[in-house]
Structure formats: C-alpha cells, structure tokens
Design a protein around this motif. Structure first.
Motif, PDB file in Angstrom:
ATOM      1  N   ALA A 379       0.836  -1.208   0.000  1.00  0.00           N
ATOM      2  CA  ALA A 379       0.000   0.000   0.000  1.00  0.00           C
ATOM      3  C   ALA A 379       0.868   1.255   0.000  1.00  0.00           C
ATOM      4  O   ALA A 379       0.538   2.259  -0.651  1.00  0.00           O
ATOM      5  CB  ALA A 379      -0.927  -0.003   1.210  1.00  0.00           C
ATOM      6  N   ALA A 383       0.906   4.216  -2.852  1.00  0.00           N
ATOM      7  CA  ALA A 383       0.692   5.622  -2.488  1.00  0.00           C
ATOM      8  C   ALA A 383       1.828   6.507  -2.984  1.00  0.00           C
ATOM      9  O   ALA A 383       1.616   7.668  -3.349  1.00  0.00           O
ATOM     10  CB  ALA A 383       0.549   5.745  -0.974  1.00  0.00           C
ATOM     11  N   GLN A 393       4.498  12.760   5.232  1.00  0.00           N
ATOM     12  CA  GLN A 393       3.633  13.829   5.747  1.00  0.00           C
ATOM     13  C   GLN A 393       4.397  14.568   6.837  1.00  0.00           C
ATOM     14  O   GLN A 393       5.203  13.967   7.575  1.00  0.00           O
ATOM     15  CB  GLN A 393       2.352  13.213   6.322  1.00  0.00           C
ATOM     16  N   ASN A 401      -4.568  15.752  10.964  1.00  0.00           N
ATOM     17  CA  ASN A 401      -5.348  15.230   9.829  1.00  0.00           C
ATOM     18  C   ASN A 401      -5.391  16.185   8.636  1.00  0.00           C
ATOM     19  O   ASN A 401      -6.437  16.388   8.018  1.00  0.00           O
ATOM     20  CB  ASN A 401      -6.781  14.888  10.271  1.00  0.00           C
ATOM     21  N   VAL A 419       1.232  12.576   1.162  1.00  0.00           N
ATOM     22  CA  VAL A 419      -0.001  11.779   1.194  1.00  0.00           C
ATOM     23  C   VAL A 419      -0.597  11.861   2.591  1.00  0.00           C
ATOM     24  O   VAL A 419       0.038  12.331   3.533  1.00  0.00           O
ATOM     25  CB  VAL A 419       0.258  10.291   0.841  1.00  0.00           C
ATOM     26  N   MET A 420      -1.799  11.358   2.734  1.00  0.00           N
ATOM     27  CA  MET A 420      -2.385  11.139   4.051  1.00  0.00           C
ATOM     28  C   MET A 420      -1.971   9.747   4.513  1.00  0.00           C
ATOM     29  O   MET A 420      -2.426   8.738   3.975  1.00  0.00           O
ATOM     30  CB  MET A 420      -3.904  11.261   3.983  1.00  0.00           C
ATOM     31  N   ASP A 422      -2.760   8.172   6.977  1.00  0.00           N
ATOM     32  CA  ASP A 422      -3.900   7.409   7.483  1.00  0.00           C
ATOM     33  C   ASP A 422      -4.427   6.416   6.450  1.00  0.00           C
ATOM     34  O   ASP A 422      -5.025   5.388   6.809  1.00  0.00           O
ATOM     35  CB  ASP A 422      -5.049   8.354   7.869  1.00  0.00           C
ATOM     36  N   ASN A 423      -4.219   6.720   5.176  1.00  0.00           N
ATOM     37  CA  ASN A 423      -4.729   5.841   4.122  1.00  0.00           C
ATOM     38  C   ASN A 423      -3.869   4.596   3.940  1.00  0.00           C
ATOM     39  O   ASN A 423      -4.257   3.682   3.193  1.00  0.00           O
ATOM     40  CB  ASN A 423      -4.807   6.603   2.799  1.00  0.00           C
ATOM     41  N   ILE A 424      -2.693   4.584   4.596  1.00  0.00           N
ATOM     42  CA  ILE A 424      -1.765   3.453   4.476  1.00  0.00           C
ATOM     43  C   ILE A 424      -1.714   2.649   5.766  1.00  0.00           C
ATOM     44  O   ILE A 424      -1.791   1.418   5.753  1.00  0.00           O
ATOM     45  CB  ILE A 424      -0.354   3.953   4.120  1.00  0.00           C
ATOM     46  N   ASP A 427      -5.763   1.824  11.378  1.00  0.00           N
ATOM     47  CA  ASP A 427      -6.276   2.845  12.299  1.00  0.00           C
ATOM     48  C   ASP A 427      -5.591   2.789  13.655  1.00  0.00           C
ATOM     49  O   ASP A 427      -5.264   3.825  14.238  1.00  0.00           O
ATOM     50  CB  ASP A 427      -7.791   2.680  12.483  1.00  0.00           C
ATOM     51  N   SER A 430      -2.150   4.454  13.316  1.00  0.00           N
ATOM     52  CA  SER A 430      -2.268   5.911  13.151  1.00  0.00           C
ATOM     53  C   SER A 430      -2.698   6.590  14.446  1.00  0.00           C
ATOM     54  O   SER A 430      -2.103   7.589  14.878  1.00  0.00           O
ATOM     55  CB  SER A 430      -3.281   6.241  12.055  1.00  0.00           C
TER      56      SER A 430
END
Length: 512
Positions: A379, A383, A393, A401, A419-420, A422-424, A427, A430
C-alpha cells in the motif's frame, strides 16, 4: 594495586590525558607519580542537567605497571573437519562461522546476495533509479542488513552471551577500539564493509567456505533429520547440521518451511514510520544549547509512550543519519535508517513504531502477520506512485489530519510524496502515533514540529514469524540438526544480539 573509579569531565577535557590524570589523582587523593597507568573501561555522556558531562569508569594502576592482555582469537585450519551449513552471511551467520572454526568445525556459508563490494552497485541503483534487485539490496548480501544500515552495537543482551567477545572480534577485524568503552558503540555504514571483508578473509583463511549468489531453495530432510540443502533449485550440499540465519526479511524461507509442514508460528512485531528532524533540533533539546559543541557527538534520543494500553516507541535512532529504501521485493516500500561513522549528515532519523499484537490480525495462519506486513508495504508503494518514492507527511499535519502542502527537505534519496498516511497505516497504528507524538514533544523540546517529516513505512523492526526451537539444544523440535538462529527465527534484534545467537548455535551443535 588496582582501583576502579568514576571521574566526570567536561566535553573538551575527554581527550586531554593530563587532565584525566589530574582528576584521577584528586579522586583517589594520591600523588600523580604513583599512578603508573590507567585504562578507560566505559565512557558515556550525561546530559541530564544543563551542564553536559562525560562519565568515565577508569581502572587505575597504582604503584604497579599495566600489562596488556592479548585478546586475538586463534582460528585453526578446519579445511578437512566435519562441516556445518550456515544459511545467511549476516552477523549471526558470520559469527556462527567464526565460532565453528574455534570449535574445530568447518563452516560452509551460503548467501543469496553478493559480497559487500558487489552490493554497492545494487544499492546505487536502488537510491538513484528506484530499481530493486530482489537478491542483492539493503537486506540481502554479505554482512546482512547491518552492513549498510548503520552498525549500531548497543544491546541489552547481557544475559544471552559474551558481548565483549563480539565487540573484540569487530576490533580485531578493523573497528575502532572505542566500541569497547562507549556506552552506545557504533561503527558506521562507511566502515562496516571493510570489517565484514576482513571477517570473510578470516573464515576463508581457516578453511571455511562462503558461496555468494547461492539461495536456499530446499532443505533435505530424511526421517526427521537434516541431511543437507538444495541451492538455486539445482545443487545439493550435504551436512548433518544447518544453522538457519537468514534474517527477518527472507520471506521465502518462511514459505518453504510452511510448505514442508515444518512448524512455524505467527509472532507480534511493530509497525510505523521513520521520523526525521534537523539534527540541530535534537542537539538543542538534548544538550540544552543553541549550537552543539564541537566536542560533543550528534545527540540521540530514545522515547516511549503508552497510548490506550499500546506501546509506541522510537527504534534504531540514527544521529546524523540517512533514511534508506530497504524493500526486498518488487512493488513495496520499506524504510530504515543508517549513519556514517562521523554521523555528520544534517538530519536525525528514527523508526517510530506501534506494537502489533496477534489479536490485531486474528486467525490461525502462521504467516498471517507476514502477509499483513506485506500488505502495508505494498500500500505504501502504491501511495508513493512507483520508483520507490515514499509516502510522507509533516508531523503536525499528520496529527491534525491535514495533507501537507509541501514536504521539508530530507535525506530519503528516491524521493517523497505528500499523502495522508492514514490511508496506508491501520487505524490502531495511526491513532497510537497521533496520541504519542505530542507527548514525545513534551519530553523532548522541539520534537513536535511541522519541520519533522514522517516517511512510511517502518515495518521490518523484527520478524513477524518465529521458528521454534528447543531452549536447551537450540534445535527445531521437529527436525534434528536444524538450528533456527537470530532475527529471522525471532530470537535476536540487532547486530550484537544476532552475533551472540550465532555463537550460541555454533556451540550448541557441538553436542549434536
């Protein structure tokens, strides 16, 4: 008469022998002329107060001369002795080989990667072109992952074996004697290749064998007993003992064992990011200064925080270091860090990771943690957009966020993409990081800043698989003569502890 004492010096005094002698005489209240010699046993920096000092543990010789002990190990010629196969030429494999030679056993090392000189071309391609050689990279090759990832020798493995023996072997092969006394010994990525080459020459000169570009493709087992190995899907090498020292990134070995119904187990590991600051920020926080003294090394840190009963901690901190691309397969991103011996790069980086438990990845598949690890790395690659560009980031943006509009200059050579994260990251990873980073900022002034960059992902902190072994014989419970060893088997973490485990396995097979 000998006495061990502690003396405290200012940074500029540490290299001044006359001041050291004066401090010793004052501490012992003796005439300096009675002090015939002194030996520094340990040296550490104490930065707990605003005045940074060095603490030295010194052995003082009063009215008697110091006679240096000869410590070089004798390695007999074992060219015609019985053989043991060692899979992997990382710290565990190399030190297992040296111990085998001491014990009168011939080591035959097989290593899937290249020697340290040949590896450099592949590392250059990784950094400049984003091209991975899946058999020769930062993890695979002579010296293992440690050769090109810093050479930190700090360990807490005092009860596992003789740390001083490991350090002395490094010194005997070209490392600075400072590693014998420094509280946090470190060799440096620029110097390790020469030392690893010297260790190889010792093994070969004693009659041992080392085969590069030679990958284990099968274990030859008959009646529950190891008979040898198959390499490169074609050639067989026979021996009654095999030390499996393949490191924590050799995923094909775990798959091989699983396919052969040889017991392996899922194991917890840690997952997160590598965080990089300007080194000056860390120096200022740790040394309580605006500009670090020329007599002080670049500062390091060690941080830990519990967030909702889950541990978050810094890992493999690299003062004056560089973030490196350490993937071993195509289409994945893995980052790690390293430092040269002088630690003179402008950035400080550290893995900052979160505990991943077996409950986080439910199921019964012994490879489920490994597969979970691989999914995160894939992932991260997607990304980044390819060519080993890493997702990243700014620190405060991550916690609050926000997508970072731009990224600070950093040391990761293939490049970074905003990138965010959080998308990788899962939860729970993060959220744990977001809870810990502001707390780290309260412990270390200036740490919590948007000038810091989070680069993903730091996922190879330890093996996600354990290869079980008997605690007394160190053999696999199902396969006689198979000795799972060090990081790849889940029994070590770092150069020194891996080397110690290699030595322990070499000693264990004597009784077999």
């Amino acid at each position: 008469m000998q006495k061990d004492i502690e003396i405290i010096l200012l940074p500029h005094q540490v290299e001044q022998s006359s001041i050291i002698l004066k401090k010793i005489a004052e501490t012992l209240n003796v005439n300096p002329e009675r002090i015939k010699s002194h030996v520094i046993l340990k040296r550490s920096i104490d930065a707990r107060s605003r005045k940074v000092v060095f603490r030295l543990l010194v052995r003082v010789y009063i009215d008697e001369d110091f006679i240096a002990e000869t410590s070089a190990t004798h390695y007999p010629n074992i060219g015609s002795a019985k053989s043991v196969i060692i899979v992997g030429a990382g710290p565990a494999g190399l030190f297992a080989a040296l111990q085998c030679i001491e014990n009168g056993v011939k080591p035959i090392i097989i290593e899937r990667g290249k020697d340290v000189k040949q590896r450099r071309r592949d590392l250059a391609a990784i950094n400049k072109q984003g091209v991975i050689n899946t058999e020769s990279n930062y993890c695979y090759g002579e010296g293992g992952a440690g050769t090109y990832s810093d050479g930190k020798l700090y360990t807490r493995s005092n009860k596992r074996g003789d740390i001083n023996k490991v350090l002395q072997i490094f010194v005997d092969h070209g490392a600075s004697a400072d590693i014998l006394i420094d509280a946090r010994p470190h060799i440096g990525t620029n110097k390790l290749p020469h030392i690893i080459t010297a260790i190889r020459e010792t093994i070969l000169n004693a009659g041992g064998e080392i085969h590069f570009d030679t990958r284990l493709t099968d274990l030859i087992i008959e009646g529950g007993q190891v008979k040898g190995v198959e390499v490169n899907n074609q050639r067989e090498i026979f021996a009654k003992s095999v030390i499996l020292a393949t490191g924590h990134s050799a995923r094909d070995i775990y798959h091989l064992l699983n396919q052969k119904n040889i017991l392996i187990e899922a194991k917890p590991f840690a997952l997160g990011v590598r965080i990089e600051h300007p080194q000056s920020v860390i120096d200022s926080a740790q040394y309580h200064c605006d500009i670090r003294s020329e007599f002080l090394p670049p500062a390091y840190y060690s941080l830990v925080q519990q967030v909702n009963d889950r541990g978050v901690f810094s890992f493999c901190m690299c003062p004056g270091g560089i973030i490196a691309p350490c993937a071993t397969d195509l289409n994945e991103i893995v980052v790690n860090g390293w430092s040269p011996s002088k630690r003179n790069n402008p950035y400080a980086n550290s893995g900052t990771v979160v505990q991943v438990t077996l409950e986080d990845v439910p199921g019964y598949d012994p490879l489920r943690m490994l597969n979970f690890q691989a999914q995160i790395e894939q992932a991260a690659f997607e990304a980044g957009g390819g060519n080993l560009v890493a997702p990243a980031q700014r620190m405060v943006d991550f916690v609050e966020n926000r997508l970072s509009l731009d990224l600070p200059k950093n040391s990761y050579l293939p490049g970074t993409k905003s990138v965010m994260l959080d998308n990788i990251l899962p939860d729970f990873v993060s959220n744990s990081l977001k809870g810990a980073l502001p707390q780290f900022g309260k412990k270390l002034k200036g740490y919590y800043t948007n000038e810091a960059i989070l680069v993903g992902v730091e996922s190879r902190t330890s093996s996600p698989v354990r290869i079980p072994r008997d605690k007394d014989t160190l053999q696999h419970p199902q396969v006689e003569g198979l000795f799972p060893c060090a990081e790849g088997a889940g029994y070590a973490g770092g150069i020194v502890s891996a080397a110690i485990d290699g030595i322990n396995c070499a000693n264990a097979l004597i009784n077999f």
